[in-house]
Design a protein around this motif. Sequence first.
Motif, PDB file in Angstrom:
ATOM      1  N   GLN A 297      18.388  28.613  -8.620  1.00 61.33           N
ATOM      2  CA  GLN A 297      17.550  27.482  -8.197  1.00 61.33           C
ATOM      3  C   GLN A 297      16.158  27.948  -7.797  1.00 61.33           C
ATOM      4  OE1 GLN A 297      17.922  25.012  -4.422  1.00 61.33           O
ATOM      5  NE2 GLN A 297      19.042  23.719  -5.866  1.00 61.33           N
TER       6      GLN A 297
ATOM      7  N   PRO B  25      22.009  14.882   3.329  1.00 65.91           N
ATOM      8  CA  PRO B  25      21.163  14.135   4.248  1.00 65.91           C
ATOM      9  C   PRO B  25      19.742  14.701   4.253  1.00 65.91           C
ATOM     10  CG  PRO B  25      22.477  15.729   5.461  1.00 65.91           C
ATOM     11  CD  PRO B  25      22.888  15.854   4.022  1.00 65.91           C
ATOM     12  N   PHE B  26      18.771  13.822   4.374  1.00 64.49           N
ATOM     13  CA  PHE B  26      17.379  14.256   4.477  1.00 64.49           C
ATOM     14  C   PHE B  26      17.133  14.885   5.846  1.00 64.49           C
ATOM     15  CE2 PHE B  26      13.164  12.771   6.146  1.00 64.49           C
ATOM     16  CZ  PHE B  26      12.420  13.770   5.557  1.00 64.49           C
ATOM     17  N   ILE B  27      16.477  16.050   5.831  1.00 66.90           N
ATOM     18  CA  ILE B  27      16.106  16.748   7.067  1.00 66.90           C
ATOM     19  C   ILE B  27      14.581  16.908   7.048  1.00 66.90           C
ATOM     20  CG2 ILE B  27      16.394  18.901   8.379  1.00 66.90           C
ATOM     21  CD1 ILE B  27      19.076  19.257   6.760  1.00 66.90           C
TER      22      ILE B  27
ATOM     23  N   ILE C 277      13.172  24.449   1.994  1.00 69.99           N
ATOM     24  CA  ILE C 277      13.039  23.052   1.577  1.00 69.99           C
ATOM     25  C   ILE C 277      13.100  22.151   2.807  1.00 69.99           C
ATOM     26  CG2 ILE C 277      13.735  23.216  -0.826  1.00 69.99           C
ATOM     27  CD1 ILE C 277      16.531  22.847  -0.222  1.00 69.99           C
ATOM     28  N   TYR C 278      13.873  22.571   3.809  1.00 68.99           N
ATOM     29  CA  TYR C 278      13.889  21.903   5.113  1.00 68.99           C
ATOM     30  C   TYR C 278      14.083  22.976   6.170  1.00 68.99           C
ATOM     31  CZ  TYR C 278      18.860  22.262   3.969  1.00 68.99           C
ATOM     32  OH  TYR C 278      20.081  22.730   3.573  1.00 68.99           O
TER      33      TYR C 278
ATOM     34  N   SER D 149      19.042  25.153 -11.869  1.00 71.27           N
ATOM     35  CA  SER D 149      18.529  24.043 -11.063  1.00 71.27           C
ATOM     36  C   SER D 149      17.049  24.307 -10.855  1.00 71.27           C
ATOM     37  CB  SER D 149      19.286  23.989  -9.730  1.00 71.27           C
ATOM     38  OG  SER D 149      18.775  22.980  -8.907  1.00 71.27           O
ATOM     39  N   ILE D 150      16.289  24.088 -11.934  1.00 76.20           N
ATOM     40  CA  ILE D 150      14.882  24.487 -11.940  1.00 76.20           C
ATOM     41  C   ILE D 150      13.953  23.326 -12.304  1.00 76.20           C
ATOM     42  CG2 ILE D 150      15.425  26.917 -12.319  1.00 76.20           C
ATOM     43  CD1 ILE D 150      14.827  26.625 -15.260  1.00 76.20           C
ATOM     44  N   GLY D 151      14.482  22.109 -12.183  1.00 78.06           N
ATOM     45  CA  GLY D 151      13.626  20.942 -12.279  1.00 78.06           C
ATOM     46  C   GLY D 151      13.512  20.334 -13.669  1.00 78.06           C
TER      47      GLY D 151
ATOM     48  N   GLY E 268      11.711  26.365  -7.121  1.00 78.15           N
ATOM     49  CA  GLY E 268      10.700  25.333  -7.288  1.00 78.15           C
ATOM     50  C   GLY E 268      10.326  25.288  -8.764  1.00 78.15           C
TER      51      GLY E 268
ATOM     52  N   TYR F  65      12.739  30.158   1.543  1.00 76.10           N
ATOM     53  CA  TYR F  65      13.128  29.043   0.674  1.00 76.10           C
ATOM     54  C   TYR F  65      13.376  27.836   1.572  1.00 76.10           C
ATOM     55  CZ  TYR F  65      14.899  26.753  -3.503  1.00 76.10           C
ATOM     56  OH  TYR F  65      15.062  25.898  -4.579  1.00 76.10           O
TER      57      TYR F  65
ATOM     58  N   LEU G 119      19.338  12.191  -2.212  1.00 70.19           N
ATOM     59  CA  LEU G 119      18.867  12.674  -0.924  1.00 70.19           C
ATOM     60  C   LEU G 119      18.875  11.459   0.007  1.00 70.19           C
ATOM     61  CD1 LEU G 119      17.706  14.865   0.823  1.00 70.19           C
ATOM     62  CD2 LEU G 119      15.499  14.550  -0.253  1.00 70.19           C
TER      63      LEU G 119
ATOM     64  N   LEU H 256      21.736  21.291 -12.608  1.00 70.90           N
ATOM     65  CA  LEU H 256      21.674  20.369 -11.473  1.00 70.90           C
ATOM     66  C   LEU H 256      20.278  19.767 -11.369  1.00 70.90           C
ATOM     67  CD1 LEU H 256      23.328  22.526  -8.639  1.00 70.90           C
ATOM     68  CD2 LEU H 256      24.441  20.849 -10.130  1.00 70.90           C
ATOM     69  N   LEU H 257      20.228  18.448 -11.351  1.00 73.18           N
ATOM     70  CA  LEU H 257      18.951  17.754 -11.169  1.00 73.18           C
ATOM     71  C   LEU H 257      19.239  16.438 -10.445  1.00 73.18           C
ATOM     72  CD1 LEU H 257      15.848  17.898 -12.050  1.00 73.18           C
ATOM     73  CD2 LEU H 257      16.505  16.298 -13.852  1.00 73.18           C
ATOM     74  N   ARG H 258      18.997  16.429  -9.161  1.00 70.99           N
ATOM     75  CA  ARG H 258      19.272  15.202  -8.411  1.00 70.99           C
ATOM     76  C   ARG H 258      18.285  14.119  -8.815  1.00 70.99           C
ATOM     77  NH1 ARG H 258      20.110  16.989  -2.117  1.00 70.99           N
ATOM     78  NH2 ARG H 258      22.173  17.934  -2.292  1.00 70.99           N
TER      79      ARG H 258
HETATM   80  N1  SAH Z   1      13.073  22.124  -8.017  1.00 68.06           N
HETATM   81  C1  SAH Z   1      14.469  21.838  -8.219  1.00 68.06           C
HETATM   82  C2  SAH Z   1      15.296  22.214  -7.006  1.00 68.06           C
HETATM   83  C3  SAH Z   1      14.960  21.382  -5.785  1.00 68.06           C
HETATM   84  S1  SAH Z   1      15.661  21.909  -4.248  1.00 68.06           S
HETATM   85  C4  SAH Z   1      14.654  20.396  -8.608  1.00 68.06           C
HETATM   86  O1  SAH Z   1      13.684  19.643  -8.652  1.00 68.06           O
HETATM   87  O2  SAH Z   1      15.756  20.002  -8.953  1.00 68.06           O
HETATM   88  C5  SAH Z   1      17.212  21.103  -4.311  1.00 68.06           C
HETATM   89  C6  SAH Z   1      17.365  19.804  -3.547  1.00 68.06           C
HETATM   90  O3  SAH Z   1      16.982  19.946  -2.192  1.00 68.06           O
HETATM   91  C7  SAH Z   1      16.518  18.642  -4.013  1.00 68.06           C
HETATM   92  O4  SAH Z   1      17.046  18.043  -5.154  1.00 68.06           O
HETATM   93  C8  SAH Z   1      16.517  17.720  -2.805  1.00 68.06           C
HETATM   94  O5  SAH Z   1      17.493  16.684  -2.917  1.00 68.06           O
HETATM   95  C9  SAH Z   1      16.887  18.653  -1.643  1.00 68.06           C
HETATM   96  N2  SAH Z   1      15.859  18.593  -0.582  1.00 68.06           N
HETATM   97  C10 SAH Z   1      14.530  18.730  -0.715  1.00 68.06           C
HETATM   98  N3  SAH Z   1      13.901  18.542   0.459  1.00 68.06           N
HETATM   99  C11 SAH Z   1      14.855  18.261   1.367  1.00 68.06           C
HETATM  100  C12 SAH Z   1      14.851  17.935   2.761  1.00 68.06           C
HETATM  101  N4  SAH Z   1      13.701  17.861   3.453  1.00 68.06           N
HETATM  102  N5  SAH Z   1      16.043  17.693   3.375  1.00 68.06           N
HETATM  103  C13 SAH Z   1      17.191  17.788   2.685  1.00 68.06           C
HETATM  104  N6  SAH Z   1      17.265  18.084   1.370  1.00 68.06           N
HETATM  105  C14 SAH Z   1      16.114  18.306   0.716  1.00 68.06           C
END
Ligand code: SAH
Length: 325
Positions: free
Chosen positions: A89, A210-212, A287-288, A118-120, A91, A285, A181, A139-141
Amino acid sequence: MQKKEIIELLNSDGTELFAAADEVRKKYKKDEVHLRGLIEFSNICKRNCAYCGLQARNKKLERYRLLPDEIIEIAKKAANLGYKTVVLQSGEDDFYTTEIICNIVSEIKKLDMALTLSIGEKSYDEYKAYREAGADRYLLRIETTDENLYKKLHPNMSLENRKKCLYNLKKLGYETGSGTLVGIGQEVSSLADDILFFKSLDMDMVGIGPFIPHPNTPLKGEINPKNFDMALKMMAITRLVMPDINIPATTAMETINPNGRIIALQSGANVVMPNITTTKYRSKYEIYPNKICLNDAPETCRSCIEAKIRSIGRYVSDTKGYRKQ
Ligand code: SAH
């Protein structure tokens, strides 16, 4: 399940829902838990997703990028620790050209492991090249299926293209994962739409977190504990609607609830993704904030989670853990 029923369940206290999801998980997935070793190989990103700490505009984050050989070394270590899947995984970092990714993929595939990327968002041809190099899963949410909200949170991106990426991945034969998310401003009704979307695309994996809030992003603020409950309910309903898919107990759940992953494993989840990133890069890394296990070595993460899994009468699988075995 109809949208109305999903909304009702999302508005319920969840007690019965969690028990039902646990039962369905046991029937379709047994007591086996699949571990996927997560390698966070670059925190450099060209996007500006409003919720994410890796966004390009966050100038306070010290950036790093692992070289192909370093990534392959970590994967070898993971294989030795008994992992059957590694997840790469990052950015959205254009340093890694198609050729570079394909080389990394084919080297790791020599280790007899399943490989997830999981690279976007990438083009059809890029996804095709990775697949031909041996990548098994992606993986791509979707993050949210609410079009207006999607637009607001993702500058210069579109829900339409995100969906197109998921169609393309499915078409190319990837085991495809998506997810939500939870807590970035969705209405309950739009969360229900997300679940129906996963079902309509026949997603093979769904990860709900959950969003953090991250302090260096536009969505900075306090953690909302309701996001955990809602994420757990989303996850449990997804298990009922898609009984045979793979569903992770997400790291974000554990970050806002000290027992989050175990609770999730007992409410429908059957997968855990321990971090196997080299310890010195883990905190970067971001993200949160306050991610768990920041100072642990990969070996420690594995034995720690394995003990927790055994303590609830479950066991770690020694298979690659495809959706259809
Ligand atoms: N660049 C890749 C990987 C993203 S990081 C992509 O776009 O798929 C993986 C996941 O972290 C994201 O899909 C997102 O749902 C989650 N994420 C990002 N910021 C977050 C936050 N502030 N709180 C919780 N999860 C978060």
